[in-house]
Design an enzyme around this catalytic site. Structure first.
Site, PDB file in Angstrom:
ATOM      1  N   GLU A 121      -2.412   6.187  -3.887  1.00 55.29           N
ATOM      2  CA  GLU A 121      -1.159   5.500  -3.540  1.00 55.29           C
ATOM      3  C   GLU A 121      -1.529   4.035  -3.438  1.00 55.29           C
ATOM      4  OE1 GLU A 121       1.339   3.355  -2.245  1.00 55.29           O
ATOM      5  OE2 GLU A 121       0.910   4.120  -0.241  1.00 55.29           O
ATOM      6  N   CYS A 153       3.501  -1.854   0.789  1.00 59.73           N
ATOM      7  CA  CYS A 153       3.433  -1.627  -0.654  1.00 59.73           C
ATOM      8  C   CYS A 153       4.815  -1.376  -1.236  1.00 59.73           C
ATOM      9  CB  CYS A 153       2.486  -0.468  -0.968  1.00 59.73           C
ATOM     10  SG  CYS A 153       2.820   1.040  -0.046  1.00 59.73           S
TER      11      CYS A 153
END
Length: 466
Positions: free
Chosen positions: A229, A263
């Site tokens: 991720e 993010c």
């Protein structure tokens, strides 16, 4: 060797911890392996009950854990409390749903056989986690993996060692067996050795794409499963029929949440020409109105960057973009005060191939792009090596869904900021990584998906072969 955590709002040392020695690392790996033999055979009802207890521990200690996060990485205290609550939620989710997600799947096959797919634990899994959501990103790994019967080893970011130890203590207080979840306070240079250890069966990382490539390379050389991720440069697309009040309000939240260090924060604001001036004017006004200050103060909207070096790197990206022709509309200079503070910043007329166009700006900096129409907006949204999240704003929900389906991203939202939810799979494409966390997809990433064939008429089959 000791590891210090420093308050980015003041520069003061928060605490100091002894790093995990080679001998202690070996002992913790061995203990995790021994615990897995027991934990993997523990009834799932027991594993779920302990996860529910972990949720209780989190709620009972919300103030302690949120203050720790705010001290170690500068998260505004209200957002820190929300993070603890979300960690409890993901524990509750798998406490309630893990058995259903992992139940044997009966699949029709040969008429003379019963065929099922079983989901069985793999073993010890290493998690390499970042500092920006120091509790949430660990729990979204730990909850499904512990529920699945795996055990976890955590290599947390070096600037949040207190959070690493606190999370380990959550599982201890909840009654998990010793070794079910273990924190390793080790240097990044030691990660490869842990991945390569035969006792580690898989690895997951949340971090930069550079770190993800390194971890994937090591895991691949050992033929071990990995989930990545990684970073994102999420587009926030505003069409001419956008609900403007909601779009502007959410744009500010989506850019500044967690001090801009997320993010899945909106980073590139792609606005069609018909509403560009209105959106930009209102967006700049709202960004300028945000309160920058002590993250322990309930009134603070934006706290410091997590480390001074990260703030300096962010400023270099801003300065380079402006030097190459970007128009600085707001902010753009480190703040003259103690701590690693960077102000809300807006850059328009962003030139192609500048940092604000191509790189992930991990801080409170918004890059704004003017496009003529919907097709150009989609093209610009996808004009990035990243593919984590994206959002589109329009009054026409059918149009919004059609645009959302064209985004090259793992997550696409219509009239909402991009966010994670325990009930929904989370992850990206392109340089944002691979694999999924959360929901059913997250709990089955690190299991042995085993086909089991039971021949029902073995005697007849043997006669036929003879």
């Amino acid at each position: 060797m000791s590891i210090e955590s420093t308050n980015p709002a003041t520069g003061d040392v928060v605490d100091s911890f002894e790093a995990t020695s080679d001998e202690e690392r070996e002992a913790r790996l061995e203990r995790a392996t021994e615990t897995f033999a027991e934990w993997s055979e523990t009834p799932i009802e027991t594993r779920q009950r302990l996860l529910a207890r972990a949720a209780d521990v989190l709620r009972e200690n919300t103030d302690e854990y949120s203050e720790l996060m705010t001290e170690e990485m500068g998260k505004p205290i209200g957002q820190a409390r929300d993070e603890v609550a979300k960690c409890a939620w993901v524990c509750d989710y798998y406490a309630q749903n893990a058995a259903q997600h992992l139940q044997d799947e009966v699949i029709a096959g040969d008429e003379s056989a019963r065929t099922v797919v079983a989901y069985q634990p793999l073993g010890p899994v290493l998690a390499i986690m970042p500092w920006n959501f120091p509790f949430w990103q660990v729990f979204r790994f730990a909850a499904p993996n512990l529920a699945a019967g795996n055990v976890g080893l955590l290599k947390h970011a070096s600037n949040v060692p207190g959070c690493a130890r606190a999370i380990e203590d959550v599982f201890d207080q909840a009654g998990f067996p010793d070794g079910a979840f273990t924190s390793l306070l080790i240097d990044s240079s030691e990660i490869d050795a842990v991945i390569e250890d035969d006792r580690i069966r898989a690895v997951t990382i949340t971090g930069s794409d550079a770190a993800g490539r390194a971890v994937a390379e090591t895991a691949g050389s050992q033929l071990k499963k990995s989930v990545l991720e990684l970073g994102g440069s999420d587009p926030f697309v505003v069409l001419e029929d956008a609900p403007m009040d909601e779009a502007v309000e959410t744009a500010v939240q989506a850019r500044l949440i967690n001090n801009g260090q997320s993010c899945i924060a909106a980073k590139r604001f792609v606005v069609v020409d018909d509403v560009y001036d209105e959106f930009v004017d209102r967006f700049i006004d709202e960004m300028a109105a945000q309160t920058v200050g002590d993250p322990m103060d309930e009134a603070t909207d934006l706290g410091p960057q997590a480390r001074p070096d990260l703030m300096e790197e962010l400023h270099e990206q801003v300065a380079e973009t402006v030097e190459q022709g970007g128009e600085l509309e707001l902010g753009g200079e480190p703040m003259d005060r103690d701590g690693a503070y960077y102000p809300p910043t807006v850059i328009t007329d962003v030139p192609e191939n500048t940092p604000a166009d191509r790189e992930e700006l991990f801080g409170p900096v918004a890059s704004v792009f003017r496009v003529p129409d919907e097709d150009a907006a989609i093209e610009k949204a996808n004009d990035t090596r990243f593919g984590l999240g994206a959002s589109v704003w329009t009054e026409d929900l059918e149009r919004g869904e059609r645009v959302a389906r064209q985004f090259e991203s793992g997550l696409a939202f219509v009239n909402e900021l991009v966010k994670s939810d325990p009930r929904l799979p989370f992850g990206g494409v392109k340089d944002s990584g691979y694999g999924r966390e959360l929901a059913e997809h997250g709990i089955t990433e690190f299991v042995n998906t085993k086909t089991i064939w039971i021949q029902q008429d073995a005697g007849d089959e043997a006669d036929r072969v003879e």
